[in-house]
Design an enzyme around this catalytic site. Structure first.
Site, PDB file in Angstrom:
ATOM      1  N   GLY A  29       0.836  -1.197   0.000  1.00  0.00           N
ATOM      2  CA  GLY A  29       0.000   0.000   0.000  1.00  0.00           C
ATOM      3  C   GLY A  29       0.869   1.244   0.000  1.00  0.00           C
ATOM      4  O   GLY A  29       2.096   1.157  -0.105  1.00  0.00           O
ATOM      5  N   GLY A  30       0.225   2.400   0.135  1.00  0.00           N
ATOM      6  CA  GLY A  30       0.948   3.668   0.095  1.00  0.00           C
ATOM      7  C   GLY A  30       1.946   3.832   1.237  1.00  0.00           C
ATOM      8  O   GLY A  30       2.981   4.477   1.088  1.00  0.00           O
ATOM      9  N   GLY A  32       3.451   1.240   2.940  1.00  0.00           N
ATOM     10  CA  GLY A  32       4.480   0.220   3.046  1.00  0.00           C
ATOM     11  C   GLY A  32       3.994  -1.112   2.516  1.00  0.00           C
ATOM     12  O   GLY A  32       3.038  -1.183   1.747  1.00  0.00           O
ATOM     13  N   VAL A  34       3.204  -5.413   3.383  1.00  0.00           N
ATOM     14  CA  VAL A  34       2.883  -6.398   4.420  1.00  0.00           C
ATOM     15  C   VAL A  34       3.382  -7.766   3.973  1.00  0.00           C
ATOM     16  O   VAL A  34       3.147  -8.187   2.838  1.00  0.00           O
ATOM     17  CB  VAL A  34       1.360  -6.464   4.689  1.00  0.00           C
ATOM     18  N   LYS A  50       4.026  -5.601   8.900  1.00  0.00           N
ATOM     19  CA  LYS A  50       3.854  -4.391   8.082  1.00  0.00           C
ATOM     20  C   LYS A  50       5.125  -3.561   8.182  1.00  0.00           C
ATOM     21  O   LYS A  50       5.501  -3.112   9.281  1.00  0.00           O
ATOM     22  CB  LYS A  50       2.643  -3.584   8.575  1.00  0.00           C
ATOM     23  N   ASP A 145     -10.495   5.698   9.544  1.00  0.00           N
ATOM     24  CA  ASP A 145     -10.474   5.229   8.144  1.00  0.00           C
ATOM     25  C   ASP A 145     -11.202   3.889   8.037  1.00  0.00           C
ATOM     26  O   ASP A 145     -10.700   2.937   7.446  1.00  0.00           O
ATOM     27  CB  ASP A 145      -9.032   5.096   7.647  1.00  0.00           C
TER      28      ASP A 145
END
Length: 280
Positions: A29-30, A32, A34, A50, A145
């Site tokens: 993802g933005g 980092g 996983v 992560k 979020d």
């Protein structure tokens, strides 16, 4: 690209080799990447590792925020919240979070495959997600979020559905990182609360912001679609601020949602947070 990825993973493995054995990449993802990894010091326990982007370390305040956020989310102990085992930095300074490894699928994947879910299943997912959120809210921790990607569906040893809320604190970290890099505060526009859309500061948001976002998730589970649709982030923000969500009968033919259930969802989606429920 493959060579580049392998090289990056080799570097990560070297920086964390005393603590973890990296098995494979699970996603990116933005913030980092996983990985599925084995935590060496505790009997090779499987963990979701992560690893945050090293470029975030260019901001000297980021590491402090990372330690604070990871530390606070690690305080949440609840069966409906993913367990954080450890948050620290590798030998090369890379920040990481090691958490419970979950097998199953995200609510996002379930909705993609199946569309609208039956009411009893929606109730079960909502109830468990709300219990997890409530445990966090009691500690003063707001998710910020909430969306189907951050609600994970797994199974107990007996085969029963277990819902886990994931990625507490990541939104706040992402917001601070993006703000530092670009001067723009980002969230997930389709699921933002109306106060987030108005630009309320992160530290002024409370549990009622999560209630609004959870209301959108429940609307989507019941109808198979979002209450608002826009082609641009700004369009979503305007809708969260100004437009009322359409009644269920208007969005899907033949969809029957009991009036009491619709009333609950619509109250969660009230623009004025004082008119929403006080707790999940």
């Amino acid at each position: 690209l493959t060579a580049q990825t392998t090289e990056t993973e080799a570097q990560l493995a070297a920086g964390l080799s005393r603590r973890f054995h990296i098995v494979r990449r699970l996603g990116k993802g933005g913030m980092g990447t996983v990985f599925l990894a084995e935590q060496i010091g505790v009997g090779n326990r499987p963990v979701a590792l992560k690893i945050l982007n090293r470029k975030l370390l260019d901001d000297p305040d980021f590491l402090l925020r990372f330690q604070n956020e990871a530390g606070s989310t690690g305080r949440i102990r609840h069966p409906n919240v993913v367990t954080i085992f450890e948050s620290a930095q590798g030998d090369d300074g890379t920040p990481y979070i090691a958490m419970e490894f979950l097998e199953g699928e995200s609510l996002r994947e379930a909705l993609k495959q199946r569309g609208a879910l039956p009411l009893p299943e929606v109730m079960e997912i909502l109830q468990q997600a709300a219990r997890g959120l409530n445990a966090a809210h009691k500690l003063g921790i707001i998710h910020r979020d909430l969306k189907p990607d951050n609600i994970f569906l797994t199974k107990s040893d007996e085969g029963e559905l277990v819902v886990k809320v994931v990625d507490f604190g990541i939104a706040k970290l992402r917001e601070s990182a993006m703000h530092t890099q670009t001067g723009i505060v980002l969230g997930t526009p389709a699921y933002m609360s109306s106060e987030q859309a108005y630009g309320m500061r992160s530290d002024e948001l409370d549990a009622r912001s999560d209630i609004y976002s959870l209301g959108i998730v429940v609307y989507e589970m019941l109808s198979g679609r979002l209450p608002f649709h826009s082609d641009t982030p700004v369009g979503y923000l305007r809708m969260h601020m100004l437009e009322e969500p359409p009644p269920f009968r208007a969005v899907a033919q033949g969809l029957h949602v009991p009036p009491q259930v619709e009333g609950v969802v619509m109250k969660a989606l009230t623009k004025d947070r004082n008119q929403r429920y006080g707790s999940v």
